[in-house]
Design a protein around this motif. Structure first.
Motif, PDB file in Angstrom:
ATOM      1  N   SER A 270     -56.163-103.010  -9.727  1.00 38.10           N
ATOM      2  CA  SER A 270     -56.348-102.370 -10.756  1.00 38.10           C
ATOM      3  C   SER A 270     -56.047-102.786 -12.210  1.00 38.10           C
ATOM      4  O   SER A 270     -56.068-102.346 -13.303  1.00 38.10           O
ATOM      5  CB  SER A 270     -55.460-100.946 -10.675  1.00 38.10           C
ATOM      6  OG  SER A 270     -54.167-101.067 -10.878  1.00 38.10           O
ATOM      7  N   ARG A 271     -55.619-104.361 -12.002  1.00 41.83           N
ATOM      8  CA  ARG A 271     -55.033-104.977 -13.246  1.00 41.83           C
ATOM      9  C   ARG A 271     -56.200-106.344 -13.234  1.00 41.83           C
ATOM     10  O   ARG A 271     -56.084-106.901 -12.140  1.00 41.83           O
ATOM     11  CB  ARG A 271     -53.906-105.423 -13.498  1.00 41.83           C
ATOM     12  CG  ARG A 271     -53.168-104.397 -13.953  1.00 41.83           C
ATOM     13  CD  ARG A 271     -51.750-104.683 -14.539  1.00 41.83           C
ATOM     14  NE  ARG A 271     -51.913-105.503 -15.837  1.00 41.83           N
ATOM     15  CZ  ARG A 271     -52.113-104.855 -17.088  1.00 41.83           C
ATOM     16  NH1 ARG A 271     -52.064-103.516 -17.075  1.00 41.83           N
ATOM     17  NH2 ARG A 271     -52.385-105.568 -18.151  1.00 41.83           N
ATOM     18  N   ASP A 293     -59.969-110.534 -21.239  1.00 42.86           N
ATOM     19  CA  ASP A 293     -60.131-109.028 -20.785  1.00 42.86           C
ATOM     20  C   ASP A 293     -60.991-109.004 -19.553  1.00 42.86           C
ATOM     21  O   ASP A 293     -61.836-108.134 -19.432  1.00 42.86           O
ATOM     22  CB  ASP A 293     -60.580-108.018 -22.029  1.00 42.86           C
ATOM     23  CG  ASP A 293     -60.183-106.774 -21.537  1.00 42.86           C
ATOM     24  OD1 ASP A 293     -59.258-106.451 -20.417  1.00 42.86           O
ATOM     25  OD2 ASP A 293     -60.788-105.749 -22.114  1.00 42.86           O
ATOM     26  N   ARG A 420     -70.324 -92.299 -22.603  1.00 47.59           N
ATOM     27  CA  ARG A 420     -70.259 -93.833 -22.496  1.00 47.59           C
ATOM     28  C   ARG A 420     -71.610 -94.439 -21.483  1.00 47.59           C
ATOM     29  O   ARG A 420     -71.782 -93.867 -20.619  1.00 47.59           O
ATOM     30  CB  ARG A 420     -68.862 -94.221 -21.952  1.00 47.59           C
ATOM     31  CG  ARG A 420     -68.617 -95.605 -21.931  1.00 47.59           C
ATOM     32  CD  ARG A 420     -67.436 -95.968 -21.380  1.00 47.59           C
ATOM     33  NE  ARG A 420     -67.498 -97.537 -21.261  1.00 47.59           N
ATOM     34  CZ  ARG A 420     -66.343 -98.181 -21.863  1.00 47.59           C
ATOM     35  NH1 ARG A 420     -65.100 -97.703 -22.076  1.00 47.59           N
ATOM     36  NH2 ARG A 420     -66.295 -99.596 -21.457  1.00 47.59           N
ATOM     37  N   HIS A 449     -61.425-100.352  -7.392  1.00 52.95           N
ATOM     38  CA  HIS A 449     -61.658-101.439  -8.567  1.00 52.95           C
ATOM     39  C   HIS A 449     -62.242-102.796  -7.835  1.00 52.95           C
ATOM     40  O   HIS A 449     -61.651-103.687  -7.797  1.00 52.95           O
ATOM     41  CB  HIS A 449     -59.961-101.976  -8.828  1.00 52.95           C
ATOM     42  CG  HIS A 449     -59.185-100.540  -9.398  1.00 52.95           C
ATOM     43  ND1 HIS A 449     -59.545 -99.736 -10.264  1.00 52.95           N
ATOM     44  CD2 HIS A 449     -58.189-100.287  -8.642  1.00 52.95           C
ATOM     45  CE1 HIS A 449     -58.707 -98.936 -10.293  1.00 52.95           C
ATOM     46  NE2 HIS A 449     -57.823 -98.902  -9.476  1.00 52.95           N
ATOM     47  N   ARG A 476     -66.267 -95.682 -14.199  1.00 51.99           N
ATOM     48  CA  ARG A 476     -65.154 -95.925 -14.552  1.00 51.99           C
ATOM     49  C   ARG A 476     -64.274 -96.404 -13.356  1.00 51.99           C
ATOM     50  O   ARG A 476     -64.336 -95.647 -12.315  1.00 51.99           O
ATOM     51  CB  ARG A 476     -64.536 -94.879 -15.425  1.00 51.99           C
ATOM     52  CG  ARG A 476     -64.577 -94.709 -16.730  1.00 51.99           C
ATOM     53  CD  ARG A 476     -64.400 -93.412 -17.337  1.00 51.99           C
ATOM     54  NE  ARG A 476     -65.900 -92.761 -17.691  1.00 51.99           N
ATOM     55  CZ  ARG A 476     -66.072 -92.520 -18.944  1.00 51.99           C
ATOM     56  NH1 ARG A 476     -65.110 -92.367 -19.816  1.00 51.99           N
ATOM     57  NH2 ARG A 476     -67.303 -92.026 -19.095  1.00 51.99           N
ATOM     58  N   GLY A 482     -63.396-104.998 -18.485  1.00 49.59           N
ATOM     59  CA  GLY A 482     -61.980-104.775 -19.265  1.00 49.59           C
ATOM     60  C   GLY A 482     -61.102-103.868 -18.666  1.00 49.59           C
ATOM     61  O   GLY A 482     -61.305-103.051 -17.901  1.00 49.59           O
ATOM     62  N   GLN A 483     -59.874-104.237 -18.994  1.00 44.25           N
ATOM     63  CA  GLN A 483     -58.784-103.359 -18.785  1.00 44.25           C
ATOM     64  C   GLN A 483     -58.621-101.956 -18.724  1.00 44.25           C
ATOM     65  O   GLN A 483     -58.381-101.113 -17.659  1.00 44.25           O
ATOM     66  CB  GLN A 483     -57.385-103.951 -18.989  1.00 44.25           C
ATOM     67  CG  GLN A 483     -56.070-103.674 -18.414  1.00 44.25           C
ATOM     68  CD  GLN A 483     -56.074-103.721 -16.804  1.00 44.25           C
ATOM     69  OE1 GLN A 483     -56.180-105.125 -16.371  1.00 44.25           O
ATOM     70  NE2 GLN A 483     -55.863-102.968 -16.104  1.00 44.25           N
ATOM     71  N   GLN A 484     -58.930-101.467 -19.841  1.00 43.60           N
ATOM     72  CA  GLN A 484     -58.885-100.065 -19.907  1.00 43.60           C
ATOM     73  C   GLN A 484     -60.105 -99.193 -19.112  1.00 43.60           C
ATOM     74  O   GLN A 484     -59.433 -98.396 -18.534  1.00 43.60           O
ATOM     75  CB  GLN A 484     -59.393 -99.915 -21.440  1.00 43.60           C
ATOM     76  CG  GLN A 484     -58.732 -98.340 -22.271  1.00 43.60           C
ATOM     77  CD  GLN A 484     -60.113 -97.340 -21.755  1.00 43.60           C
ATOM     78  OE1 GLN A 484     -61.214 -97.781 -21.727  1.00 43.60           O
ATOM     79  NE2 GLN A 484     -59.521 -96.122 -21.710  1.00 43.60           N
ATOM     80  N   PHE A 485     -60.958 -99.726 -19.000  1.00 44.68           N
ATOM     81  CA  PHE A 485     -61.998 -99.091 -18.051  1.00 44.68           C
ATOM     82  C   PHE A 485     -61.537 -99.116 -16.618  1.00 44.68           C
ATOM     83  O   PHE A 485     -61.858 -97.945 -15.903  1.00 44.68           O
ATOM     84  CB  PHE A 485     -63.479 -99.914 -18.413  1.00 44.68           C
ATOM     85  CG  PHE A 485     -64.668 -99.484 -17.784  1.00 44.68           C
ATOM     86  CD1 PHE A 485     -65.262 -98.348 -18.456  1.00 44.68           C
ATOM     87  CD2 PHE A 485     -65.264 -99.812 -16.484  1.00 44.68           C
ATOM     88  CE1 PHE A 485     -66.503 -97.692 -17.896  1.00 44.68           C
ATOM     89  CE2 PHE A 485     -66.205 -99.168 -15.978  1.00 44.68           C
ATOM     90  CZ  PHE A 485     -66.927 -98.309 -16.591  1.00 44.68           C
ATOM     91  N   SER A 487     -58.658 -99.474 -15.247  1.00 40.84           N
ATOM     92  CA  SER A 487     -57.550 -98.705 -14.877  1.00 40.84           C
ATOM     93  C   SER A 487     -57.409 -97.035 -15.168  1.00 40.84           C
ATOM     94  O   SER A 487     -56.798 -96.389 -14.659  1.00 40.84           O
ATOM     95  CB  SER A 487     -55.984 -99.255 -15.302  1.00 40.84           C
ATOM     96  OG  SER A 487     -56.198 -99.499 -16.707  1.00 40.84           O
ATOM     97  N   CYS A 488     -58.681 -96.482 -15.512  1.00 42.09           N
ATOM     98  CA  CYS A 488     -58.802 -95.085 -16.102  1.00 42.09           C
ATOM     99  C   CYS A 488     -58.877 -94.125 -15.077  1.00 42.09           C
ATOM    100  O   CYS A 488     -58.960 -93.083 -15.491  1.00 42.09           O
ATOM    101  CB  CYS A 488     -59.615 -94.942 -17.384  1.00 42.09           C
ATOM    102  SG  CYS A 488     -61.185 -95.128 -17.066  1.00 42.09           S
TER     103      CYS A 488
END
Ligand SMILES: CSCC[C@H](NC=O)C(=O)N[C@@H](Cc1ccccc1)C(=O)O
Length: 664
Positions: A270-271, A293, A420, A449, A476, A482-485, A487-488
């Motif tokens: 997840s990272r 990222d 989005r 992920h 998602r 990218g990281q934000q997408f 782990s959300c």
């Protein structure tokens, strides 16, 4: 008819026997030749066969180099390039074999009583560092008879998906094996599992991956250590309770170690995995890719690939480190400045760089690549990616006889409030005609992920061949955006990503060639979770196939091999701390709302998403009077669709087609 127009036939499930897989392209130190693995599915034996092949960089027909009726893999050139070491199961378990480029038969080098899983040549070419669980270098004269068949469990990690039965108490350690005679010696020992040995340029030390934390039974730590090649006490290089580090590689001058990974406990995939550098003497690692990222691992999913184990490679001039980067459905080869700076794209395009290697002077790169209409081939290019040439055309003849659907890469608006755009691929059915409306199958990927991408996917092509449009997306939670997408979806499985999937379906329907009353949905693993979730939250799908699924997160926590850490991190707490969250996010909670005819496919030895997940869903739906069927695959693990017995893989595809043919 498509056949009449093109002279090509439609793809069939059994065509998996016609597709050869190449992988692990290893260029010789002098850059003259590439060794690679060619894997085929053996219909008679219901098994896989693989051999080592060679192809000249200058061009020409590839030639088969190892000829045993076995599984040969992991070819690695000696530093002088005069021989290849490889793994082979010819003697029963995977051992290291050596073959001279000058001719002659392969010779068995190691005879460990346990399989060898990885090895690396010493820089002077005299010794191999080998990873095995063996406790002696030779098998015992007679295997001891087990005293009982009763199993006593004392560890929390007692099963691992893909390993039949229960984990034993043996540990993976590093051994050194002289290649020209002499006794092997054990380099590491103790209650730790070691992997990925990497020789220092001087040959004095070996870096490796291990978890030596006191709490290693319960955490997911992965650290970098180093040990003298002669043995002794290992020293820490990059360690700690937050370390999640893999694949060490030394700088050519031996002063720095680079490796992949991240530094968030329990975060797994997840990272983004980053590329790190640390002084070889140990210290605080610095990320070389934090601004990118993206993950520097291959995160793409497919059902048609042979596995290989690429890691970063340091260019011989010390300036660059080559690594894969997963980016928006592609896996590219980048080179990262070792001293920090802008990463450079080396091998890009709509494709996956499956693995890669460098010639000794760093001037040439060989890669295995996969593309949407071509599962695999070997290419070669210069160090900056220029002058690319294809060295193999492994499946060209076969694909000239079947019609494939070219995926169209699109961005479709999510149905969530933010609208989005979501990256997606649409495949039109084979024989597509304007003015006709077709059934659509939505494919949902696992992980969560991981990512779909620009690779050949047999299951999708089969659906298209049967007259379905196919939609696959990276909602998602997917890798590559990218990281934000990425782990959300944590603590929001199903809730965060279902609107992305539904928005994509709506957008495809708007194109006018889909029959909205004939929508199907399927997916495996987390994609199976989502299939269950979707049919528990909407009745718009007419048929569904859930594969290796998750239905009950609380029981998954206690029965999956990764449940107690992956489940806890992904959901955000334990089932006893967060009972309501576990209930809310479990598809089984919504079973009474599920009306869609459902086929459940599951492997009996799936220790990742154990078959109890399928059993619960099946009985609940049966009792609720729904149309549901349960197909169980004996002696198969979570990886059935990719590495299961060939006959089971064909049957699995036939069941999917049968269900959609009947209910869609
Ligand atoms: C939803 S529980 C976890 C299941 C599993 N995730 C990680 O192991 C999963 O979703 N597997 C998927 C995708 C995958 C495959 C290989 C490595 C990571 C993810 C699958 O089996 O297709």
């Amino acid at each position: 008819m498509a056949e009449e127009r093109t002279g090509k036939r439609r793809l069939a499930p059994e065509d998996i026997y016609e597709i050869a897989l190449v992988s692990d392209a290893q260029i010789s130190p002098d850059g003259q030749r590439v060794a690679f693995v060619r894997t085929v599915l053996d219909r008679e034996r219901n098994d896989y066969r693989s051999s080592i092949w060679l192809v000249d960089v200058a061009g020409g027909e590839p030639v088969r180099f190892t000829t045993a009726d076995a599984r040969d893999s992991f070819p690695r050139w000696s530093p002088r390039g005069d021989r290849l070491a490889f793994l082979s199961n010819r003697s029963g378990k995977d051992q290291v074999w050596l073959i001279s480029l000058g001719g002659g038969e392969a010779q068995q080098l190691t005879r460990f009583p346990e399989p060898v899983t990885h090895f690396a040549w010493s820089p002077d070419g005299t010794t191999l560092a080998v990873v095995t669980k063996a406790e002696t270098a030779e098998p015992p004269e007679k295997e001891p008879e087990p005293e009982t068949d009763v199993v006593r469990i004392t560890r929390i990690r007692y099963r691992s998906d893909g390993t039949p039965g229960f984990l034993d108490e043996k540990r993976s350690h590093i051994w050194c094996v002289p290649v020209d005679g002499g006794r092997p010696w054990q380099v590491t020992s103790g209650d730790f599992d070691e992997s990925w040995p990497a020789w220092s340029p001087s040959g004095h030390e070996i870096a490796f991956v291990s978890n030596r934390t006191p709490d290693r039974e319960y955490n997911t730590v992965s650290e970098i250590w180093a040990v003298r090649a002669s043995g002794g006490e290992p020293r820490p290089v990059a360690t700690g309770d937050a370390a999640y580090f893999f694949k060490p590689v030394w700088s050519p001058d031996g002063t720095v170690l680079a490796f992949t990974g991240h530094r968030e406990p329990f975060a797994g995939s997840s990272r983004n995995h980053q590329l790190w550098a640390v002084a070889a003497g140990g210290g605080e690692p610095a990320s070389l890719t934090s601004a990118l990222d993206r993950s520097v691992e291959d995160e793409v999913l497919t059902d048609t690939a042979a596995s290989s184990k690429p890691g970063p490679i340091w260019a011989p001039d010390g300036r660059w480190i080559y690594t894969q980067v997963s980016d928006q459905g592609n896996v590219h080869l980048y080179r990262i400045p070792a001293g920090g700076g802008e990463p450079q794209l080396v091998v890009g395009g709509r494709r996956r760089v499956v693995d890669f290697s460098l010639s000794a002077d760093g001037s040439l790169i060989a890669c295995t690549v996969s593309e949407p209409l071509n599962p695999c081939d070997v290419i070669v290019c210069s160090a900056d990616g220029s002058g690319e040439r294809r060295l193999t055309r492994v499946n060209e003849e076969f694909f000239a006889t079947v019609e494939l659907s070219e995926p169209e890469e699109v961005w479709l608006p999510s149905a969530s409030e933010d609208r989005r755009p979501i990256h997606a691929w649409i495949m039109k059915p084979i024989g597509f005609r304007e003015g006709v409306r077709y059934p659509l199958v939505l494919e949902i990927h696992g992980g969560p992920h991981a990512m779909y991408g620009n690779v050949y996917f047999h299951e999708f092509q089969l659906l298209a061949a049967q007259g379905y449009a196919v939609l696959y997306t990276n909602p998602r939670g997917s890798q590559g955006y990218g990281q934000q997408f990425l782990s959300c979806t944590r603590g929001a499985w199903g809730e965060a990503d279902m609107p992305d999937l539904m928005g994509a379906v709506d957008a495809v329907i708007e194109r006018g060639y889909i029959d909205p009353s004939r929508l199907g949905v399927t997916g495996g693993s987390y994609g199976g979770f989502m299939t269950n979730w979707v049919i528990g939250h909407t009745d718009r799908f007419k048929a569904a196939v859930t594969q290796r699924c998750v239905s009950n997160l609380a029981s998954f926590y206690g029965t999956s091999d990764i449940g107690f850490h992956f489940g806890e991190h992904e959901i955000g707490g334990t089932p006893w701390e967060q009972p309501e969250l576990y209930r809310r996010l479990s598809p089984l909670t919504y079973a009474p709302q599920m009306k869609t005819p459902l086929l459940i496919l599951h492997s009996e030895q799936d220790y990742r998403c154990p078959i109890e997940q399928a059993e619960q869903l099946y009985v609940w739906l049966k009792k609720l009077g729904r149309t549901v069927e349960f197909v169980r695959f004996p002696d198969e693990s979570h990886g059935l669709s990719r590495s299961g017995k060939p006959k089971h893989r064909v049957e699995r595809l036939q069941h999917i087609l049968r269900w959609f043919a009947e209910y869609l």
